[in-house]
Scaffold this motif. Structure first.
Motif, PDB file in Angstrom:
ATOM      1  N   TYR A   1      11.066  15.516  15.643  1.00  0.00           N
ATOM      2  CA  TYR A   1      10.561  16.229  14.150  1.00  0.00           C
ATOM      3  C   TYR A   1      10.002  16.924  14.041  1.00  0.00           C
ATOM      4  N   ASP A   2      10.022  17.882  14.907  1.00  0.00           N
ATOM      5  CA  ASP A   2       8.794  19.236  14.641  1.00  0.00           C
ATOM      6  C   ASP A   2       9.799  19.932  13.746  1.00  0.00           C
ATOM      7  N   HIS A   3      10.786  20.757  13.571  1.00  0.00           N
ATOM      8  CA  HIS A   3      11.630  21.602  13.049  1.00  0.00           C
ATOM      9  C   HIS A   3      11.946  20.487  11.418  1.00  0.00           C
ATOM     10  N   LEU A   4      10.640  19.861  10.670  1.00  0.00           N
ATOM     11  CA  LEU A   4      11.413  19.136  10.144  1.00  0.00           C
ATOM     12  C   LEU A   4      10.671  20.175   8.498  1.00  0.00           C
ATOM     13  N   GLU A   5      11.101  20.362   7.441  1.00  0.00           N
ATOM     14  CA  GLU A   5      10.469  21.080   6.392  1.00  0.00           C
ATOM     15  C   GLU A   5      10.072  19.416   5.267  1.00  0.00           C
ATOM     16  N   LEU A   6       8.757  19.562   5.745  1.00  0.00           N
ATOM     17  CA  LEU A   6       7.883  18.899   4.520  1.00  0.00           C
ATOM     18  C   LEU A   6       7.019  19.072   3.043  1.00  0.00           C
ATOM     19  N   ALA A   7       7.513  19.368   1.686  1.00  0.00           N
ATOM     20  CA  ALA A   7       6.287  19.648   0.535  1.00  0.00           C
ATOM     21  C   ALA A   7       6.473  18.356  -0.050  1.00  0.00           C
ATOM     22  N   SER A   8       4.655  17.967   0.243  1.00  0.00           N
ATOM     23  CA  SER A   8       4.468  16.552  -0.601  1.00  0.00           C
ATOM     24  C   SER A   8       3.756  17.262  -2.401  1.00  0.00           C
ATOM     25  N   LEU A   9       3.596  16.391  -3.400  1.00  0.00           N
ATOM     26  CA  LEU A   9       2.656  16.441  -4.173  1.00  0.00           C
ATOM     27  C   LEU A   9       2.569  16.023  -4.454  1.00  0.00           C
ATOM     28  N   HIS A  10       1.341  16.699  -5.409  1.00  0.00           N
ATOM     29  CA  HIS A  10       0.109  15.191  -6.681  1.00  0.00           C
ATOM     30  C   HIS A  10      -0.756  16.028  -6.952  1.00  0.00           C
ATOM     31  N   SER A  11      -0.712  15.970  -8.262  1.00  0.00           N
ATOM     32  CA  SER A  11      -1.358  16.069  -9.312  1.00  0.00           C
ATOM     33  C   SER A  11      -2.837  15.388 -10.052  1.00  0.00           C
ATOM     34  N   ILE A  12      -3.376  15.845 -10.791  1.00  0.00           N
ATOM     35  CA  ILE A  12      -4.833  15.243 -11.394  1.00  0.00           C
ATOM     36  C   ILE A  12      -5.244  14.379 -12.762  1.00  0.00           C
ATOM     37  N   SER A  13      -3.601  14.509 -13.025  1.00  0.00           N
ATOM     38  CA  SER A  13      -2.665  14.023 -14.292  1.00  0.00           C
ATOM     39  C   SER A  13      -2.711  12.353 -14.123  1.00  0.00           C
ATOM     40  N   LYS A  14      -2.315  11.461 -12.954  1.00  0.00           N
ATOM     41  CA  LYS A  14      -1.685  10.631 -13.022  1.00  0.00           C
ATOM     42  C   LYS A  14      -3.047  10.063 -12.212  1.00  0.00           C
ATOM     43  N   GLY A  15      -2.692   8.697 -11.085  1.00  0.00           N
ATOM     44  CA  GLY A  15      -3.769   8.156 -11.073  1.00  0.00           C
ATOM     45  C   GLY A  15      -4.846   7.238 -12.283  1.00  0.00           C
ATOM     46  N   MET A  16      -6.269   7.276 -11.591  1.00  0.00           N
ATOM     47  CA  MET A  16      -7.273   6.853 -12.467  1.00  0.00           C
ATOM     48  C   MET A  16      -7.335   7.775 -13.311  1.00  0.00           C
ATOM     49  N   VAL A  17      -7.552   9.247 -12.629  1.00  0.00           N
ATOM     50  CA  VAL A  17      -8.208  10.031 -13.223  1.00  0.00           C
ATOM     51  C   VAL A  17      -7.136  10.711 -14.566  1.00  0.00           C
TER      52      VAL A  17
ATOM     53  N   GLU B   1       0.869  -0.995  -0.234  1.00  0.00           N
ATOM     54  CA  GLU B   1      -0.125  -0.022   0.132  1.00  0.00           C
ATOM     55  C   GLU B   1       1.096   1.622   0.197  1.00  0.00           C
ATOM     56  N   PHE B   2       0.102   2.263  -0.182  1.00  0.00           N
ATOM     57  CA  PHE B   2       1.044   4.237  -0.305  1.00  0.00           C
ATOM     58  C   PHE B   2       0.992   3.808   1.318  1.00  0.00           C
ATOM     59  N   HIS B   3       2.359   4.374   1.403  1.00  0.00           N
ATOM     60  CA  HIS B   3       2.807   5.209   2.865  1.00  0.00           C
ATOM     61  C   HIS B   3       2.730   6.418   2.438  1.00  0.00           C
ATOM     62  N   SER B   4       1.776   7.856   2.910  1.00  0.00           N
ATOM     63  CA  SER B   4       2.351   9.018   2.109  1.00  0.00           C
ATOM     64  C   SER B   4       3.643   9.287   3.234  1.00  0.00           C
ATOM     65  N   PHE B   5       4.935  10.310   2.934  1.00  0.00           N
ATOM     66  CA  PHE B   5       4.709  11.350   3.807  1.00  0.00           C
ATOM     67  C   PHE B   5       5.084  11.682   4.755  1.00  0.00           C
ATOM     68  N   LYS B   6       4.184  12.384   4.767  1.00  0.00           N
ATOM     69  CA  LYS B   6       3.385  12.903   5.941  1.00  0.00           C
ATOM     70  C   LYS B   6       2.575  12.669   6.790  1.00  0.00           C
ATOM     71  N   ALA B   7       1.943  11.301   6.814  1.00  0.00           N
ATOM     72  CA  ALA B   7       1.707  10.238   7.975  1.00  0.00           C
ATOM     73  C   ALA B   7       2.801   9.464   8.353  1.00  0.00           C
ATOM     74  N   VAL B   8       3.659   9.510   7.508  1.00  0.00           N
ATOM     75  CA  VAL B   8       4.693   8.789   8.433  1.00  0.00           C
ATOM     76  C   VAL B   8       5.484   9.977   9.372  1.00  0.00           C
ATOM     77  N   LEU B   9       5.612  11.219   8.556  1.00  0.00           N
ATOM     78  CA  LEU B   9       6.169  12.053   9.353  1.00  0.00           C
ATOM     79  C   LEU B   9       5.535  12.073  10.283  1.00  0.00           C
ATOM     80  N   ARG B  10       4.101  12.533  10.942  1.00  0.00           N
ATOM     81  CA  ARG B  10       3.489  12.551  11.439  1.00  0.00           C
ATOM     82  C   ARG B  10       3.035  11.132  12.485  1.00  0.00           C
ATOM     83  N   ARG B  11       3.373  10.446  11.971  1.00  0.00           N
ATOM     84  CA  ARG B  11       3.358   9.267  13.381  1.00  0.00           C
ATOM     85  C   ARG B  11       4.953   9.237  13.700  1.00  0.00           C
TER      86      ARG B  11
END
Lengths: 471, 471
Positions: B294-310, B275-285
């Motif tokens: 880990y409070d000072h870590l900077e995370l930028a996560s990207l997503h798009s409508i171009s891929k996936g089933m869309v 299954e997919f694990h997002s960096f955001k969820a793993v970081l929060r855990r």
């Protein structure tokens, strides 16, 4: 192995300082405050001295009252949901679609397959050909689809061209002042040199060849490698529409100094006085008159679906056409993708299209002249007759006391005036300092897009009170 | 006054050399040739040894057989032509629209006024809130719309982030190899340093912490100021889907070295194994498990409508979410505008939506495994089981004679193989050298988007003939 870092990696001092510098020119305290006022009014807050916010600061027709043109939107709805084409009877009989709308959508789908697919690098070939056909009709000279690049609005085209043109810190671009801040902001991000030249307010903000030469020579003396000259016609924020003589003198200057011409012509259908002359047509005429003399000139001209009567800012469609570019350079120009629709004529949808188009044009013209009439009644305000684009850019002369009050707040006098106008009336305009203006002069830019003309009266009332207070 | 210039101002040597360098990595001879073959076939030319071109080189689902999902397109058609909403009976009874499609369109229009208007700087607030709601459902942790930025596809988000991060020639970004060339190309344009780290093919292209550390230390020793690490998960071109342990080790490394995390997660719904694990969820855990660390870590996560089933590449929609960024830095991040739609559940359109979604997912999975089975029959070809994204990235071992023949043509051996494959079968894939691969290894990337599986047999046949010829 180092220990846990107590602060984030990025701070305002270690990120790209070109971006930091560029941003200052673009973001506006007035626009932010106007949104706060809007939110306050939406909450039902009644302590403001006005009951609506008038956004006369950005050229965003559909955020105000301008309705989209039916033809474009009907075609777009079919491109989004091609299954509707299986129900042509329903479209024609119950939903007000015409046969030419259906044919246009079918043709576009046959050319691009799906609006959900990446298109060819410089745009769908058939749409580039439609742009070329439009240019031939407009100018009476051939246009070649191979040199037309579709882009996400004209802004991304400008960005592409500046990215190609600016080779180092020393590369300079002549930019009119006042100008739309896209140019100064992009040059700041690229860490290149903006070589400003002043437009001639006394001649309805026309180009002043002597001013251009002076700026160019000054930059040359400072070692700047000036590569191109930008002309915005019709003007933003000035609203000027250039006579052919001005365009000819700029082309002649570009020839003499071997400069690339960048003609930003996104307001070409917003002309209320005289007629629009494209750089491409004037260049082609000069090439015919003096064969050989202008053959090596490079011209990039830009247009967009965001302005004109179409006003589809949110759809991010535009193109640029290149004339005279070295093929190797052209091959390097990054390809942008977008979908542009073009207008029908003599077909079933034409009557409604024409009616909508004229109604938008006449509404803009009426409001432009109403604003102009208001300015001519206002003490210390001078403004040329509306010529083109969506803007008026009046000069304001403010009393010394107003300048002192502004300085006490740490603002320029035009910012101070615009802030008081917003607070008193909810009308948001942009101070001239945001676009550049001659030292010692003050201006503001207003669009004439906001519906109705009653808000114009509020400017007159505010201005009188302001002048009385600081006289 | 100088005389007429005999040549254009711009040539390949005096334009921005960063752009010239970047372009070499992106443009492909194979793709150009495949378009020539396609045009030849369209003209009815019968001298090619195949009768169709299979574009397995780019992840462009709707250019191939993938149909758009009805719900999204019905909503979009109403946004384009809101006048259709005046005919709800017709929409519901004759055109197959459901009530939730109408409600969604009405709600979006109430929030954005018109899709033809410029929206707020970081996107329409209500759409940002929908993205935040989606992230909360996905991760089980809160998401704040204020830190979500809508963008024109994920690419423009990447470009924004790199523009902010790269302050000078010395700024470095850790980028996986193989990688999608957007990263190297953008870094070249910005004249910043790409610090490559190799993925571990032996562990299904997972991240290899030792390889990351070695690259980082080497760059540090060379004086590079490495600021961020990019992770593409699921991988492009590798098709890998990272286990949680890999994500944890990357986050721990970023903490130790104070690096910004850039998680490119555009293929998050294309996961066929595990299954997919997002960096955001793993970081929060990790933040919950070791408060403060880990409070000072900077995370930028990207997503798009171009891929996936869309698969709506042509619509250019995406977002990025920022976690832990300094507010002054965040304020500098350029705002991009786009419209994203999100999925319905438990409403009238859900059944069809679900059916379409599953049919696309199953089709992709079936073709991925068919390709994988084909590769496992092919001499000298090794490929891990399909895990995620739209790609397989097999290793190929070619005979020495093939390498010699390639060298004689001035090509790398993988380019030579891919060119012969295209010429023999019309199947266009991308050589591994376009993404980066370890010295001495050869790969190619193929999508599994092309309809049917019979073309897979043509690869087997070609490969056998190729091996026999150069053995």
């Amino acid at each position: 192995m180092s220990t846990a870092a107590p602060t984030p990696r990025l701070n305002i001092d270690n990120i790209n300082q070109n971006v930091v510098r560029a941003q200052y020119a673009v973001r506006g305290e007035l626009a932010v405050k106007s949104e706060l006022f809007r939110a306050k009014l939406a909450r039902g807050d009644a302590d403001l001295p006005f009951n609506q916010v008038i956004s006369a600061n950005i050229g965003n027709p559909q955020q105000l009252d301008q309705k989209p043109i039916t033809f474009f939107r009907q075609v777009a709805s079919l491109l989004e949901n091609p299954k509707l084409l299986e129900h042509q009877d329903v479209l024609l009989k119950s939903l007000g679609y015409q046969t030419d709308v259906i044919e246009r959508a079918q043709w576009l789908l046959s050319q691009c397959q799906s609006v959900g697919a990446y298109s060819a690098s410089a745009g769908v070939p058939a749409i580039k050909q439609s742009v070329a056909n439009f240019l031939e009709r407009r100018d009476g000279f051939p246009a070649d689809a191979a040199h037309i690049y579709l882009s996400g609005g004209a802004s991304s085209g400008v960005n592409t061209l500046l990215n190609i043109l600016c080779a180092d810190k020393n590369s300079g671009i002549l930019v009119p002042i006042p100008q739309y801040p896209l140019y100064t902001a992009s040059l700041a991000v690229l860490d290149a040199v903006c070589v400003p030249y002043y437009l001639d307010e006394a001649r309805l903000w026309g180009t002043d060849l002597e001013a251009i030469k002076t700026s160019y020579e000054k930059a040359k003396a400072e070692g700047v490698d000036t590569r191109a000259i930008v002309i915005i016609n019709p003007g933003n924020p000035t609203g000027a529409s250039l006579p052919e003589a001005d365009i000819r003198s700029v082309i002649e200057f570009a020839r003499q100094e071997n400069l690339v011409l960048i003609a930003d012509e996104v307001y070409q259908t917003n002309v209320f006085s005289g007629e629009f002359h494209s750089f491409k047509a004037v260049l082609r005429r000069m090439q015919q008159e003096q064969p050989g003399t202008y053959d090596h000139l490079e011209l990039a001209s830009l247009h967009s679906i965001s302005k004109g009567m179409v006003g589809e800012c949110g759809h991010r469609g535009g193109y640029f056409e290149l004339v005279g570019f070295n093929p190797l350079v052209e091959a390097e120009i990054y390809k942008f993708v977008s979908i542009t629709l073009c207008a029908p004529e003599g077909e079933p949808s034409y009557e409604l299209y024409n009616q909508e188009y004229n109604s938008i044009f006449n509404g803009l013209k009426e409001r432009a002249f109403a604003l102009h009439a208001a300015f001519s009644q206002m003490e210390g305000v001078e403004c040329g007759e509306p010529q083109g684009s969506m803007y008026l850019f009046p000069t304001i002369k403010l009393p010394a006391k107003a300048a002192e009050a502004a300085a006490a707040e740490g603002r320029t006098a035009d910012e101070f005036y615009c802030m008081r106008l917003l607070e008193a009336t909810g009308i948001c305009v942009v101070p001239g300092s945001g676009f550049g203006q001659r030292e010692g002069t003050l201006h503001f830019r207003t669009t004439f897009l906001a519906p109705g003309t009653e808000w114009v009266g509020n400017i007159i009332k505010f201005h009188k009170e302001f002048m009385d207070q600081y006289r």
